[in-house]
Design a protein around this motif. Structure first.
Motif, mmCIF file in Angstrom:
data_model
loop_
_atom_site.group_PDB
_atom_site.id
_atom_site.type_symbol
_atom_site.label_atom_id
_atom_site.label_comp_id
_atom_site.label_asym_id
_atom_site.label_seq_id
_atom_site.Cartn_x
_atom_site.Cartn_y
_atom_site.Cartn_z
ATOM 1 N N ASN B 278 0.305 12.910 19.543
ATOM 2 C CA ASN B 278 1.752 13.048 19.267
ATOM 3 C C ASN B 278 2.159 12.153 18.110
ATOM 4 N N GLU B 279 1.660 10.941 18.121
ATOM 5 C CA GLU B 279 1.968 10.011 17.008
ATOM 6 C C GLU B 279 1.449 10.566 15.701
ATOM 7 N N LYS B 280 0.273 11.087 15.718
ATOM 8 C CA LYS B 280 -0.338 11.610 14.498
ATOM 9 C C LYS B 280 0.429 12.824 13.980
ATOM 10 N N ILE B 281 0.911 13.650 14.892
ATOM 11 C CA ILE B 281 1.711 14.835 14.476
ATOM 12 C C ILE B 281 2.988 14.377 13.775
ATOM 13 N N GLN B 282 3.622 13.397 14.323
ATOM 14 C CA GLN B 282 4.855 12.860 13.707
ATOM 15 C C GLN B 282 4.552 12.285 12.328
ATOM 16 N N GLU B 283 3.507 11.527 12.278
ATOM 17 C CA GLU B 283 3.091 10.894 11.014
ATOM 18 C C GLU B 283 2.822 11.966 9.959
ATOM 19 N N ALA B 284 2.150 13.023 10.346
ATOM 20 C CA ALA B 284 1.808 14.111 9.425
ATOM 21 C C ALA B 284 3.105 14.779 8.896
ATOM 22 N N ASP B 285 4.023 14.945 9.723
ATOM 23 C CA ASP B 285 5.307 15.540 9.289
ATOM 24 C C ASP B 285 5.971 14.681 8.222
ATOM 25 N N VAL B 286 6.030 13.383 8.431
ATOM 26 C CA VAL B 286 6.660 12.453 7.462
ATOM 27 C C VAL B 286 5.939 12.521 6.132
ATOM 28 N N ARG B 287 4.619 12.408 6.182
ATOM 29 C CA ARG B 287 3.827 12.397 4.944
ATOM 30 C C ARG B 287 3.991 13.719 4.195
ATOM 31 N N LEU B 288 4.076 14.817 4.895
ATOM 32 C CA LEU B 288 4.216 16.149 4.293
ATOM 33 C C LEU B 288 5.505 16.233 3.460
ATOM 34 N N SER B 289 6.580 15.749 4.001
ATOM 35 C CA SER B 289 7.850 15.816 3.265
ATOM 36 C C SER B 289 7.813 14.945 2.013
ATOM 37 N N LYS B 709 -2.921 21.239 7.595
ATOM 38 C CA LYS B 709 -4.082 21.548 8.444
ATOM 39 C C LYS B 709 -4.236 20.511 9.561
ATOM 40 N N GLU B 710 -4.057 19.301 9.148
ATOM 41 C CA GLU B 710 -4.199 18.170 10.083
ATOM 42 C C GLU B 710 -3.182 18.311 11.225
ATOM 43 N N HIS B 712 -1.792 20.925 12.242
ATOM 44 C CA HIS B 712 -2.160 22.060 13.108
ATOM 45 C C HIS B 712 -3.271 21.647 14.064
ATOM 46 N N LEU B 713 -4.194 20.898 13.557
ATOM 47 C CA LEU B 713 -5.330 20.430 14.385
ATOM 48 C C LEU B 713 -4.848 19.578 15.565
ATOM 49 N N TYR B 714 -3.933 18.662 15.263
ATOM 50 C CA TYR B 714 -3.393 17.778 16.301
ATOM 51 C C TYR B 714 -2.679 18.594 17.380
ATOM 52 N N VAL B 715 -1.937 19.523 16.926
ATOM 53 C CA VAL B 715 -1.197 20.362 17.888
ATOM 54 C C VAL B 715 -2.198 21.093 18.781
ATOM 55 N N ALA B 716 -3.270 21.620 18.093
ATOM 56 C CA ALA B 716 -4.298 22.353 18.867
ATOM 57 C C ALA B 716 -4.947 21.436 19.897
ATOM 58 N N LYS B 717 -5.197 20.184 19.478
ATOM 59 C CA LYS B 717 -5.825 19.217 20.377
ATOM 60 C C LYS B 717 -4.949 18.943 21.584
ATOM 61 N N VAL B 718 -3.659 18.784 21.328
ATOM 62 C CA VAL B 718 -2.714 18.557 22.430
ATOM 63 C C VAL B 718 -2.800 19.713 23.411
ATOM 64 N N ASP B 719 -2.842 20.902 22.832
ATOM 65 C CA ASP B 719 -2.917 22.087 23.692
ATOM 66 C C ASP B 719 -4.192 22.070 24.519
ATOM 67 N N SER B 720 -5.265 21.685 23.816
ATOM 68 C CA SER B 720 -6.560 21.644 24.500
ATOM 69 C C SER B 720 -6.553 20.642 25.651
ATOM 70 N N LEU B 721 -5.925 19.493 25.382
ATOM 71 C CA LEU B 721 -5.834 18.469 26.429
ATOM 72 C C LEU B 721 -5.106 19.019 27.652
#
Lengths: 411, 995
Positions: B278-289, B709-710, B712-721
């Motif tokens: 979850n932290e990584k997903i948030q971080e990725a969003d910030v960096r993307l913008s 991509k990153e 998306h990967l994190y989101v997929a991982k969360v789903d997998s968990l």
């Protein structure tokens, strides 16, 4: 050539039958004499590099008690083993197989014949082939003739040596165990017959040699002279026998005549001269025999004087190598018994009385029974034969006559 | 027997004395002490039994040489026999017997006379001393019986003494119940020794048991060792169990707990991983913008800068120009240096031309200079040199031959002159030995001439040498110069040739000016001249002497031979001169041919004609250098032209670019170039900036794509968990995560404990057993440990005991094997036993002796004593005035009994001493008189009754008187009252007094 030692009658641990006029070192030497003699023999065997060593019976004197004997024999066998010299043994009447002979185990070079006649084969360093035959007594008294049981192996190139502990028919003074005749031995066509049992050294025949080496240490007065064993060197053509003297103590009889001697001092000096003349290579147990006729006879007839003389001689000549064991007075009385025999008085009575007592000694025996049947003493006393008794009676008569008749009148 | 006469020849103090006893039977020998009574008695003994031994008193007379004496006796057959004893070979003397029939005898016959009687028996029976009676007084009652009893026996006293002695010795040796006698003591000693030996033998009997015991103990020790090992193993096991008990119990508890939660199905570290994602997903969003903003900004910037850039071709050209500018500068430098070099070469050519002023420049240019031409020249030069050498040699040869001919002719002439004239020869032949002095002079002259010629020759040779030297020097310098020049020009083959040519020329310089042989000839001739002069002097001194004619003749013959030789030599030289002329002509022809060849060669080579070969050689060298320089100039010109072309090409390109960028065409080439460089630099900067921006744009796009991509990967991982945890929401996931965490803590503790267990018990099988043991069994380990420890202690104690026992037994075994005590004791035992037997035999002798004595006594008691006792009883009765009437010996008892006249019986001990004496005397007399076998010997009484009371003595005298009727009696006394009594009694005794 085959070279070996032929010994017999070691009688390890046998005591010497001497009276107690010995110094302590001499007593110790006497108690160890049989051991020392055998040890010296082994030393000679090693120095002469013999091919083997034979002991024709009676290794131990009292088998059941000969622990030291066995231990000592083992020690010597080990010495021989170091030099690769094998020992061949038969047991005799003094150490038959029936006794425990395995208390102390023997090294591998010791070959003991069983109670059945058998042969053992040996190849010497010089590649000579030798067959040794023998058997051990199964019990103390073995009275059969064993010779027919010896069967010669079919090998004419080899040497055939028979070991036998027994009594040749002509020999006297020993128990007649395993009796045989020399001619029966010769029929076997062996190269050498190594005999044992008779303690006197004797070569019965020369070709082939049939030999009693005698015992290794004389144990009483009758076993006098040098004692040891034979070093034998044998070829198909001839045999050489060398006697090796090893006994540390020799029994010896010294006879001194009183002929012409006037005083006891002269007698002592005479004895001294005879003792000085003995070789000093060994120790001696001496029996002094005083004989002859003369002035000293009456004096020596006196038991007190005799005792005194014996003590003097011991004091004068006994050393750690010399023991005077016995003093025998065999001086002749110069009394003419025939002259006195028929006289009607005391002297005649004495002579006649002695003759009567000799003719029938039962009364004397009865008298002597006080001592000889004494319940504490009898076990230690040797049987007194008629002959001995008669001899002692003559001695007693001699004392009486010598005391009652002056030598001067007697002539 | 009666002693009739006694003769003493010499015996003790008695010398030559005689007693005649023929008429009397009782003789009293009275005299003071030391008067000779004993001597007489001794003599009688000596005559019968021999002189006494040295130990005894031998009665050797001091005052006489005669020793001995004689007696005359009458035997029972009434024969009077003379017996004489004198000194002889033996101690006992010689006895001589003279019988009445005239026969004689000695000891043997005497013995027969005495019927075997010995001195002791004689004394015991027939001699009555005072001792016998006194003995009774001295004896204690106990021995009195024996004493009296013995008195009744012949030889009794000796026998008794002997019996006593034997008894003593027997007792010393053995007593039936004794302790101290030798045999008893030895028996005791033997018994003790025997006990010791038996003990020893018992010990030895234990040998086998000992061996077995040792084996058993050794086996037990081994067993105990094993047992101890086993218990220690158990103890170690127990230790481990005690140590592991809490660990395994705990481990087991965790394990049991873990088993229930094994199917929880929550991903490992799930909650933390979810939070992280979850932290990584948030971080990725910030960096993307952020990255998207930067992309927009950069795109704007790039559009602006791309407008400033010119085209790529111009920039490539400018860059190319910049690249070639350095090369252009180098070309300018090269052009300059080539021009300088060209000028230098021209100068060099001109210098060569100036060396040859006569020859114009065209000649240099036209002249052919090729290898063929040079080869031709070399051939000609070689030929020229050869011809020149030949010519010089021929000239020298001619001169030499002519001179030699001349000298030879002169010598011939001189030798011919020195020959003796025919007349002189004749004369010399006669005279012989005459010498022509002129010859010497001529010879001297000739030698001087020869010397002179040789010196001239030397001078000539020196002149030629000097000339040659000059020639060689010039040649050497020239060739050396040529070598240097060719080296400079790089024509190395030629330079080597010239150097090689220089070497012989240098050697020519070193050659000496005058031939050494000529100098030697000069020295030799001068020496000869000197000798001739010396001879001249000698000849002049000896002129007056007689001429040696024979020598002259010899010289003549020698000279004649020389003349002939010289003639032959002259002819030979002339022939040689003819040959020389021919050679000279041939040489001249060759010279002409060479000149023609040179001319033809110079024409062909277009060289100035009419010059000699040396000129051409020198010119050819100059021409060679000139041509070389000309070639070099041509090369430089060619290079210069190439450089100039390249320079112009570069400048043209500069101008073109300048035109492109509208630069001033009039400006100089360097300034134009500098301006172009500035433009190039600016363009490059712009270009770089544009490129960088482009790159940034691309990377930003990449970053944005990656971030997406990153995410998306994190989101997929969360789903997998969530899927793994079989939940749909994160909240449910977290709840399940709490549970899983607790399970994991337990599991790790279980693992930790397991590692401990494995470390302590690495062996798996043991471990399994131990775990099984701890989990399933219930027992008190400490109690078990205590029991096992006690077992170990017990085994240790037992082992120590066993070791101690074993050590003792092994020592005992060794002792039994090696100790000699047993043998020593046995030896002692044998010896003592032997001694015991010796003593026993000694005792047998004594016992037998004693027995014999008893037997003899028995015989006496039975056969002889009765008669003796009968007599003795009679005597005793008379002597006691018939108070005691009966005497007897009870059978089997060694004692006497007396019966008084009142019938009362007494033992001798019960009688008074006096009566006892009577009894003794009666027995002795009875014995003496009863001995019927004897020759009725006289009785000898020596002071026997001196102590007896008078009454009893009177009785005795009465008895003796009676006895003396049949038996001769000798009585010896020194007492007067005895003498008086006998006289008073009027006994028929005859007094034999001693003075």
């Amino acid at each position: 050539m085959v070279r070996f030692i032929h010994s017999a009658d070691l009688h390890l641990g046998r005591s010497l039958k001497a009276s107690s006029n010995m110094t302590d070192p001499f007593i110790y030497m006497a108690s160890q004499a049989t051991y020392h003699s055998f040890e010296k023999l082994v030393t000679v065997a090693i120095s002469k590099k013999v091919d083997f060593f034979l002991v024709s019976g009676d290794i131990y004197d009292e088998e059941q008690r000969s622990i030291k004997g066995q231990w000592f024999f083992r020690k010597q066998a080990l010495r021989l083993q170091k030099e690769s010299i094998p020992l061949y043994i038969i047991h005799g009447n003094h150490d038959p197989l029936v006794y425990k002979d395995n208390l102390i185990s023997m090294p591998e070079n010791v070959h003991i014949f069983s109670s059945k006649v058998s042969s053992m084969f040996l190849k010497t360093e010089a590649k000579e082939e030798v067959y040794i035959y023998g058997f051990s007594y199964p019990q103390v008294a073995y009275m059969e003739n064993p010779v027919p049981l010896y069967q010669k192996e079919r090998n004419n190139e080899a040497y055939h040596i028979g070991m036998l502990h027994g009594q040749e028919s002509g020999q006297l003074g020993h128990d007649p165990y395993a009796p045989f005749t020399v001619s029966s031995l010769l029929e076997k066509e062996f190269d050498y017959w190594a005999l044992g049992h008779v303690h006197k050294r004797e070569v019965l025949t020369d070709n082939p040699p049939v030999v009693y080496p005698g015992n290794v240490q004389g144990c009483h007065r009758k076993e006098s002279g040098p004692k040891g064993a034979y070093l034998v060197e044998i070829t198909k053509k001839e045999t050489s026998l060398s006697f090796i003297e090893t006994a540390p103590i020799a029994w010896m009889e010294i006879r001194v005549s009183i002929n012409g001697l006037l005083t006891v001092d002269e007698l002592i000096d005479e004895v001294g001269e005879r003792i000085q003349a003995l070789e000093d290579t060994r120790a001696y147990i001496l029996s002094l025999v005083i004989d002859g006729k003369g002035k000293l006879h009456k004096l020596l007839g006196n038991s007190e004087k005799r005792k005194e003389l014996f003590e003097l001689l011991i004091e004068e000549y006994s050393t750690n190598d010399m023991s005077i064991e016995k003093l025998l007075i065999q001086t002749k009385s110069i009394i003419d018994k025939e002259r006195w025999r028929n006289q009607e008085h005391l002297i005649g009575d004495i002579i006649r009385t002695n003759e009567a007592l000799t003719a029938d000694n039962s009364e004397v025996k009865e008298r002597l029974a006080t001592l000889y049947d004494h319940r504490h003493i009898r076990n230690y006393l040797e049987h007194l034969s008629d002959k001995e008794q008669q001899k002692l009676a003559e001695e007693a008569e001699n004392i009486l006559l010598t005391t009652l008749i002056g030598e001067e009148e007697a002539l | 027997m009666k002693i009739l006469k006694i003769y003493i020849y010499g015996y003790g103090k008695l010398v030559d004395q005689e007693w005649n006893l023929e008429d009397e039977m009782f003789s009293l020998f009275y005299g003071e002490n030391e008067s000779g009574k004993s001597t007489l008695m001794a003599l009688l003994f000596a005559v019968f039994f021999g002189f006494p031994s040295k130990k005894e008193n031998q009665y050797i007379p001091r005052n006489s040489n005669n020793y001995g004496g004689s007696i005359l006796i009458r035997d029972l057959d009434q024969r009077e026999i003379f017996i004489e004893r004198t000194s002889g070979k033996y101690q006992k003397g010689i006895v001589h017997i003279q019988f009445p029939d005239g026969s004689t005898g000695s000891e043997h016959e005497l013995n027969q006379l005495l019927k075997g009687l010995d001195s002791n028996t004689f004394k015991g029976i027939f001699h009555f001393g005072l001792d016998g009676l006194q003995g009774i007084n001295e004896l204690d009652p106990q021995h009195l019986n024996q004493y009296l009893y013995d008195a009744s026996m012949t030889g009794a006293s000796e026998l008794a003494k002997l019996e006593k002695q034997l008894e003593l010795e027997k007792n010393r040796l053995f007593k039936k119940r004794g302790v101290k006698p030798e045999i008893n003591a030895l028996t005791q000693e033997l018994s003790e020794l025997e006990k010791k030996i038996i003990k020893w033998e018992e010990r030895l009997d234990q040998y086998e048991c000992l061996q077995q015991s040792i084996q058993v103990k050794e086996a037990a020790l081994l067993e105990q060792k094993e047992e101890k090992k086993r218990i220690q193993e158990q103890l170690r096991w127990l230790d481990k169990r005690i140590t592991l008990n809490p660990i395994i119990s705990e481990w087991h508890a965790y394990r049991q707990e873990g088993k229930d939660e094994e199917n929880l199905g929550f991903p490992v570290d799930g909650v933390r991983r979810l939070e992280g994602l979850n932290e990584k997903i948030q971080e990725a969003d910030v960096r993307l913008s952020v990255e998207k903003d930067r992309l927009a900004e950069l795109t704007d910037k790039k559009e602006i800068s791309s407008k400033e850039l010119c085209n790529d071709k111009s920039i490539r050209e400018m860059k190319d120009l910049e690249k070639h500018h350095m090369f252009y500068s180098n070309l300018l430098e090269d052009a300059k240096s080539l021009s300088v070099l060209k000028e230098e070469l021209y100068c060099y050519q001109r210098a060569i031309e100036e060396e040859w002023p006569t020859i114009d420049k065209q000649t240099f240019e036209k002249a052919q200079y090729d290898p063929y031409m040079l080869e031709q020249y070399d051939d000609m030069k070689e030929k020229w040199s050869r011809l020149r050498t030949t010519e010089d040699r021929l000239i020298d040869e001619e001169k030499k031959k002519k001179q030699e001919l001349n000298i030879t002719e002169q010598q011939w002439q001189m030798e011919s002159d020195s020959l003796l004239s025919d007349e002189m020869l004749e004369r010399y032949k006669k005279l012989e030995n005459n010498e022509d002095q002129n010859f010497q002079e001529k010879e001297k002259e000739l030698k001087s001439e020869q010397l002179k010629w040789i010196k001239e020759e030397c001078k000539r040779k020196e002149a030629i040498g000097k000339r040659n030297k000059k020639l060689f020097t010039t040649g050497a310098i020239l060739t050396m110069l040529a070598a240097i020049a060719t080296t400079i020009n790089g024509e190395y083959i030629l330079s080597v040739f010239f150097f090689v040519a220089t070497i012989p020329l240098v050697f020519g310089l070193r050659k000496p000016l005058i031939d050494r042989s000529l100098l030697e000839q000069v020295a030799h001739l001068e020496n000869e001249i000197e000798i001739i002069q010396e001879q001249e002097r000698t000849t002049s001194i000896n002129n007056s002497l007689t001429i040696d004619v024979s020598r002259q003749l010899n010289e003549h013959h020698e000279n004649l031979r020389k003349v002939n030789d010289l003639g032959t030599k002259m002819l030979f030289i002339k022939k040689q001169l003819e040959d020389w002329t021919q050679n000279w002509m041939d040489l001249q022809d060759e010279w002409r041919n060479l000149e023609r060849d040179i001319k033809e060669w110079s024409e062909a080579a277009k060289l100035p004609e009419g010059n000699d070969i040396l000129f051409y050689g020198k010119f050819l060298n100059s021409l060679k250098i000139w041509n070389q320089k000309a070639r070099e100039i041509a090369d430089i010109r060619k290079k210069e032209q190439g450089i100039l072309n390249q320079i112009s090409k570069f400048e043209e390109r500069v101008m073109e670019i300048a035109k492109t960028f509208s630069l001033s065409e009039k400006a100089s080439m360097p300034s134009l170039y500098r301006e172009i460089l500035v433009i190039l630099e600016n363009q490059q900067q712009w270009k770089e900036t544009s490129l960088r921006e482009e790159e940034k744009l691309v990377s930003l796009n990449d970053v944005i794509s990656e971030l997406e991509k990153e995410k998306h990967l994190y989101v997929a991982k969360v789903d997998s968990l969530l899927y793994q945890a079989h939940v749909d929401t994160e909240e449910a996931f977290r709840e399940k995560g709490m549970k899983a965490e607790l399970y994991n803590i337990n599991k790790s503790k279980e693992k930790e404990l397991w590692v401990q267990i494995v470390t302590i018990v690495p062996d798996e099988s043991k471990r399994v057993l131990l775990i099984e043991d701890i989990i399933h069994r219930d027992r008190d380990d400490n109690e078990e440990q205590k029991v096992l420890s006690e077992d170990v202690t017990r085994i240790d104690q037992e082992t120590n005991q066993l070791h101690a026992d074993l050590s003792y037994q092994i020592n005992e075994l060794k002792y039994l094997e090696e100790d000699g005590t047993y043998e020593e004791q046995k030896q002692k035992y044998t010896m003592i036993k032997q001694k015991l037997n010796d003593y026993a035999k000694e005792w047998v002798v004594l016992e037998t002796g004693a027995m014999m004595i008893e037997k003899v006594k028995d015989i006496y008691e039975k056969e002889r004593q009765p008669k003796v006792l009968k007599k003795a009883q009679d005597f005793f009765s008379r002597l006691t005035s018939e108070e005691y009437t009966y005497l007897f010996a009870p059978i089997g008892e060694k004692r006497f009994v007396v019966e008084r006249n009142d019938g009362q019986r007494f033992e001798p001990t019960q009688l008074s001493r006096g009566t006892c004496e009577m009894l003794y005397l009666s027995i002795r007399l009875g014995l003496a008189l009863e001995d019927s076998s004897r020759e009725q010997f006289p009785l000898f009484l020596d002071e026997t009754f001196v102590n007896m009371d008078k009454q009893r003595r009177i009785n005795v005298w009465s008895l003796l008187e009676e006895i003396s009727i049949e038996r001769q009696i000798f009585y010896f006394s020194c007492h007067e009252h005895i003498l008086n009594e006998i006289n008073d009694y009027k006994a028929p005794g005859f007094l034999q007094a001693f003075n």
